[in-house]
Write a protein that holds these residues in place. Structure first.
Motif, PDB file in Angstrom:
ATOM      1  N   ALA A 293       1.582-102.639 -12.315  1.00  0.00           N
ATOM      2  CA  ALA A 293       0.256-102.347 -12.867  1.00  0.00           C
ATOM      3  C   ALA A 293       0.342-101.721 -14.255  1.00  0.00           C
ATOM      4  O   ALA A 293      -0.526-101.962 -15.109  1.00  0.00           O
ATOM      5  CB  ALA A 293      -0.500-101.419 -11.912  1.00  0.00           C
TER       6      ALA A 293
ATOM      7  N   THR B 124      -3.725-111.816 -20.609  1.00  0.00           N
ATOM      8  CA  THR B 124      -5.103-111.499 -20.252  1.00  0.00           C
ATOM      9  C   THR B 124      -6.076-112.415 -20.980  1.00  0.00           C
ATOM     10  O   THR B 124      -7.051-112.899 -20.393  1.00  0.00           O
ATOM     11  CB  THR B 124      -5.405-110.027 -20.579  1.00  0.00           C
ATOM     12  OG1 THR B 124      -4.510-109.184 -19.839  1.00  0.00           O
ATOM     13  CG2 THR B 124      -6.842-109.667 -20.226  1.00  0.00           C
TER      14      THR B 124
ATOM     15  N   ASP C 262       2.095-102.497 -16.624  1.00  0.00           N
ATOM     16  CA  ASP C 262       2.387-103.485 -17.668  1.00  0.00           C
ATOM     17  C   ASP C 262       1.154-104.247 -18.153  1.00  0.00           C
ATOM     18  O   ASP C 262       1.248-104.998 -19.128  1.00  0.00           O
ATOM     19  CB  ASP C 262       3.417-104.503 -17.153  1.00  0.00           C
ATOM     20  CG  ASP C 262       4.779-103.877 -16.901  1.00  0.00           C
ATOM     21  OD1 ASP C 262       5.312-103.256 -17.836  1.00  0.00           O
ATOM     22  OD2 ASP C 262       5.287-103.993 -15.767  1.00  0.00           O
ATOM     23  N   LEU C 263       0.023-104.107 -17.477  1.00  0.00           N
ATOM     24  CA  LEU C 263      -1.125-104.945 -17.819  1.00  0.00           C
ATOM     25  C   LEU C 263      -1.541-104.794 -19.274  1.00  0.00           C
ATOM     26  O   LEU C 263      -1.785-105.794 -19.967  1.00  0.00           O
ATOM     27  CB  LEU C 263      -2.318-104.633 -16.900  1.00  0.00           C
ATOM     28  CG  LEU C 263      -2.495-105.613 -15.738  1.00  0.00           C
ATOM     29  CD1 LEU C 263      -1.316-105.515 -14.776  1.00  0.00           C
ATOM     30  CD2 LEU C 263      -3.800-105.338 -14.986  1.00  0.00           C
ATOM     31  N   ASP C 264      -1.592-103.564 -19.761  1.00  0.00           N
ATOM     32  CA  ASP C 264      -2.041-103.355 -21.137  1.00  0.00           C
ATOM     33  C   ASP C 264      -1.051-103.896 -22.158  1.00  0.00           C
ATOM     34  O   ASP C 264      -1.415-104.148 -23.309  1.00  0.00           O
ATOM     35  CB  ASP C 264      -2.283-101.858 -21.389  1.00  0.00           C
ATOM     36  CG  ASP C 264      -3.501-101.343 -20.636  1.00  0.00           C
ATOM     37  OD1 ASP C 264      -4.347-102.160 -20.228  1.00  0.00           O
ATOM     38  OD2 ASP C 264      -3.591-100.113 -20.444  1.00  0.00           O
TER      39      ASP C 264
ATOM     40  N   ASP D  51      -4.261-100.315  -8.426  1.00  0.00           N
ATOM     41  CA  ASP D  51      -2.927-100.453  -9.014  1.00  0.00           C
ATOM     42  C   ASP D  51      -1.828-100.336  -7.962  1.00  0.00           C
ATOM     43  O   ASP D  51      -0.735-100.889  -8.127  1.00  0.00           O
ATOM     44  CB  ASP D  51      -2.727 -99.403 -10.105  1.00  0.00           C
ATOM     45  CG  ASP D  51      -3.487 -99.725 -11.385  1.00  0.00           C
ATOM     46  OD1 ASP D  51      -4.055-100.835 -11.472  1.00  0.00           O
ATOM     47  OD2 ASP D  51      -3.519 -98.865 -12.289  1.00  0.00           O
TER      48      ASP D  51
ATOM     49  N   MET E 114      -7.952-109.173 -11.918  1.00  0.00           N
ATOM     50  CA  MET E 114      -7.163-109.249 -13.144  1.00  0.00           C
ATOM     51  C   MET E 114      -5.734-108.757 -12.915  1.00  0.00           C
ATOM     52  O   MET E 114      -4.781-109.343 -13.436  1.00  0.00           O
ATOM     53  CB  MET E 114      -7.836-108.437 -14.253  1.00  0.00           C
ATOM     54  CG  MET E 114      -9.164-109.023 -14.736  1.00  0.00           C
ATOM     55  SD  MET E 114      -9.055-110.752 -15.307  1.00  0.00           S
ATOM     56  CE  MET E 114      -7.933-110.603 -16.695  1.00  0.00           C
ATOM     57  N   LEU E 115      -5.573-107.694 -12.145  1.00  0.00           N
ATOM     58  CA  LEU E 115      -4.234-107.208 -11.823  1.00  0.00           C
ATOM     59  C   LEU E 115      -3.415-108.293 -11.129  1.00  0.00           C
ATOM     60  O   LEU E 115      -2.280-108.609 -11.532  1.00  0.00           O
ATOM     61  CB  LEU E 115      -4.336-105.980 -10.914  1.00  0.00           C
ATOM     62  CG  LEU E 115      -3.028-105.465 -10.310  1.00  0.00           C
ATOM     63  CD1 LEU E 115      -2.323-104.553 -11.302  1.00  0.00           C
ATOM     64  CD2 LEU E 115      -3.269-104.719  -9.006  1.00  0.00           C
TER      65      LEU E 115
ATOM     66  N   HIS F 286     -11.140-105.505 -11.311  1.00  0.00           N
ATOM     67  CA  HIS F 286      -9.820-105.026 -11.735  1.00  0.00           C
ATOM     68  C   HIS F 286      -8.730-105.591 -10.834  1.00  0.00           C
ATOM     69  O   HIS F 286      -7.646-105.967 -11.314  1.00  0.00           O
ATOM     70  CB  HIS F 286      -9.774-103.499 -11.741  1.00  0.00           C
ATOM     71  CG  HIS F 286      -8.424-102.959 -12.132  1.00  0.00           C
ATOM     72  ND1 HIS F 286      -7.802-103.283 -13.313  1.00  0.00           N
ATOM     73  CD2 HIS F 286      -7.560-102.143 -11.470  1.00  0.00           C
ATOM     74  CE1 HIS F 286      -6.619-102.682 -13.380  1.00  0.00           C
ATOM     75  NE2 HIS F 286      -6.444-101.990 -12.268  1.00  0.00           N
TER      76      HIS F 286
ATOM     77  N   VAL G  60      -2.710-111.366 -13.620  1.00  0.00           N
ATOM     78  CA  VAL G  60      -1.734-111.113 -14.687  1.00  0.00           C
ATOM     79  C   VAL G  60      -0.328-111.002 -14.111  1.00  0.00           C
ATOM     80  O   VAL G  60       0.635-111.566 -14.657  1.00  0.00           O
ATOM     81  CB  VAL G  60      -2.111-109.846 -15.488  1.00  0.00           C
ATOM     82  CG1 VAL G  60      -0.994-109.467 -16.451  1.00  0.00           C
ATOM     83  CG2 VAL G  60      -3.406-110.072 -16.265  1.00  0.00           C
ATOM     84  N   ILE G  61      -0.187-110.288 -12.992  1.00  0.00           N
ATOM     85  CA  ILE G  61       1.140-110.155 -12.376  1.00  0.00           C
ATOM     86  C   ILE G  61       1.665-111.530 -11.955  1.00  0.00           C
ATOM     87  O   ILE G  61       2.823-111.879 -12.214  1.00  0.00           O
ATOM     88  CB  ILE G  61       1.087-109.187 -11.182  1.00  0.00           C
ATOM     89  CG1 ILE G  61       0.943-107.750 -11.685  1.00  0.00           C
ATOM     90  CG2 ILE G  61       2.346-109.324 -10.307  1.00  0.00           C
ATOM     91  CD1 ILE G  61       0.761-106.725 -10.593  1.00  0.00           C
TER      92      ILE G  61
ATOM     93  N   ALA H  69      -0.070-103.616  -6.490  1.00  0.00           N
ATOM     94  CA  ALA H  69       0.746-104.495  -7.330  1.00  0.00           C
ATOM     95  C   ALA H  69       1.991-104.978  -6.596  1.00  0.00           C
ATOM     96  O   ALA H  69       2.395-106.142  -6.729  1.00  0.00           O
ATOM     97  CB  ALA H  69       1.128-103.772  -8.619  1.00  0.00           C
TER      98      ALA H  69
END
Length: 469
Positions: free
Chosen positions: A307, A317, A309-311, A117, A409-410, A406, A413-414, A120
């Motif tokens: 990081a 996603t 904000d991902l959820d 994280d 995906m981080l 991870h 998504v960013i 980011a």
């Protein structure tokens, strides 16, 4: 239980089997084999005497056996992985047994969610470079696959090397394609001349190999001499240099270089594929694009994502997961069986080359209705829970699952959030042909027209709240 001789498969040509089919379109050949012959298929290629036989496994249950529950019986001992080791070293991607376990133990603490994280901000810095370039793009047209390949390379190089990013990127862009083509050609050829013969192909590959090794060795030596990154931060190279345990010791200079090369290779091509095709698919589908824009606008309200904000960006996603289903960066994964193994009622013989293919399993009608349709709703939590674990496996699985899941995906998504924040995208090229190299490669352009949504500058990479430590 069926015997080996009863495993079905395409007949191909009388003398050459499916050699030309595999050479011209390996992914289509595997897909057609599953549709015609089922979930365990035997494929011949090449003339008698040097003929290769491949056993392809397509069901989620069979994939789980190969990658997870019986993974010790399916090793990276095939010719392709040997060529990969010769070119890129014995890092996490290619090592086995105690070498792999030791490397994984040393590297694992650097890929915890908390540690990843922290990257980011570096990702956001590189996305900001892309948004600036897109604002001035000629005719407002960009090739999203090419653009994301450049972005992902710069991002992973920045995270690895910190401020040494420029020197590494220029050489990687030049050397990787040469080395990748060389590995692919030798890895799937029934006969190869020795690497040290002075043929034009060998000389080109050796020059690329030496140039890439030299820049890695130089940066590593300078970093070790300085003791830290130039900016005083903790880039991944610094952390790898410091990785140590009483049980496993630490990485020497050559081992450190091999880990760096693997992260450069695996860490940029895979993310670039997923992100580039996610953008292209959204550019083709206005309804899904509108929903993605709405989520980004609602959650971020103009600030840079971090990081944390991902959820809060679940639809983005889902978009990325659906892009990885349709265009998996590793479309086929090879292993070699140690002992005879029963899969799906058939016996895979000892010593056999075995393929599991996300490209095929991700389109399997038992798990995916109307499989060629782009539908991010396939990846709601409820939908995911209803499918077998290995109906979707873009990151591999089992004990050799990608350590960078991870991070990928981080980063994705960013990047997707920042680009959608800034731009409306519409597809110019409606279809993008692909082929299987070391990773999935676009064989044509993926041009999109981009238009600013804001009319002003993008938020700076430091505009958002700090991520929690």
């Amino acid at each position: 239980m069926a015997t080996t001789d009863e495993i079905p498969g395409p007949a191909g040509l009388p003398l050459l089997g499916s050699m030309f089919d595999l050479r011209n379109d390996s992914l289509g050949t595997f897909l057609n084999a599953q549709r015609a012959h089922g979930d365990v298929v035997r494929i011949f290629a090449g003339p008698p005497g040097i003929r290769a036989t491949v056993y392809a496994v397509f069901s989620a249950e069979g994939v789980q056996q190969v990658l997870a529950t019986e993974s010790a019986n399916f090793r990276k001992d095939n010719a392709f992985y040997q060529e990969l080791r010769e070119s890129f070293g014995n890092g996490l991607l290619t090592s086995q047994d105690e070498d792999y376990l030791r490397q994984r133990r040393l590297v694992q603490p650097l890929f915890t969610r908390r540690r990843v994280d922290g990257y980011a901000e570096a990702v956001a810095t590189e996305v900001a470079r892309v948004t600036e370039a897109w604002r001035t793009a000629e005719d407002s047209t960009v090739d999203v696959i090419d653009e994301m390949t450049g972005f992902a390379l710069r991002a992973v190089a920045r995270i690895l090397f910190g401020t040494d990013v420029e020197a590494a990127v220029e050489i990687v862009e030049r050397a990787f394609p040469v080395m990748g083509d060389y590995v692919l050609r030798r890895g799937f050829s029934p006969l190869n001349i020795p690497r040290d013969w002075p043929t034009p192909g060998n000389r080109r590959a050796l020059a690329a190999h030496e140039e890439l090794y030299a820049v890695c060795d130089r940066i590593i030596a300078e970093r070790r001499a300085a003791g830290t990154a130039e900016d005083g931060g903790q880039d991944l190279l610094s952390l790898l240099s410091e990785a140590e345990s009483a049980e496993d010791g630490s990485f020497d200079a050559s081992e450190l270089r091999e880990q760096v090369l693997v992260f450069l290779l695996a860490g940029h091509e895979t993310t670039a594929t997923s992100l580039g095709f996610a953008l292209h698919l959204l550019a083709l589908h206005p309804e899904q694009r509108k929903r993605a824009h709405e989520e980004v606008d609602r959650v971020l309200a103009g600030r840079v994502p971090g990081a944390a904000d991902l959820d809060a960006l679940p639809y983005l996603t889902q978009v990325l997961k659906e892009a990885m289903r349709l265009f998996p960066a590793a479309p086929a994964i090879g292993r070699r069986a140690v002992e005879a193994t029963e899969i799906g009622g058939h016996t895979i013989p000892a010593g056999a080359d075995v393929i599991v293919a996300p490209w095929v399993t991700h389109r399997h009608p038992a798990y995916w209705e109307d499989a060629e349709r782009f539908d991010p709703e396939r990846f709601t939590p409820e939908a995911e829970a209803s499918r077998p674990r290995y109906a979707w496996f873009p990151f591999g699985g089992g004990p050799r699952a990608c350590i960078g899941q991870h991070f990928s995906m981080l980063e994705s998504v960013i990047a997707l959030a920042m680009l959608l924040q800034e731009f409306e995208i519409e597809a110019i090229d409606t279809e993008v042909p692909v082929n299987a190299a070391i990773t999935l490669q676009a064989a044509g352009s993926a041009r999109c027209r981009v238009r600013s949504r804001t009319g002003g500058g993008a938020p700076s990479a430091g505009a958002g709240p700090a991520d929690p430590a």
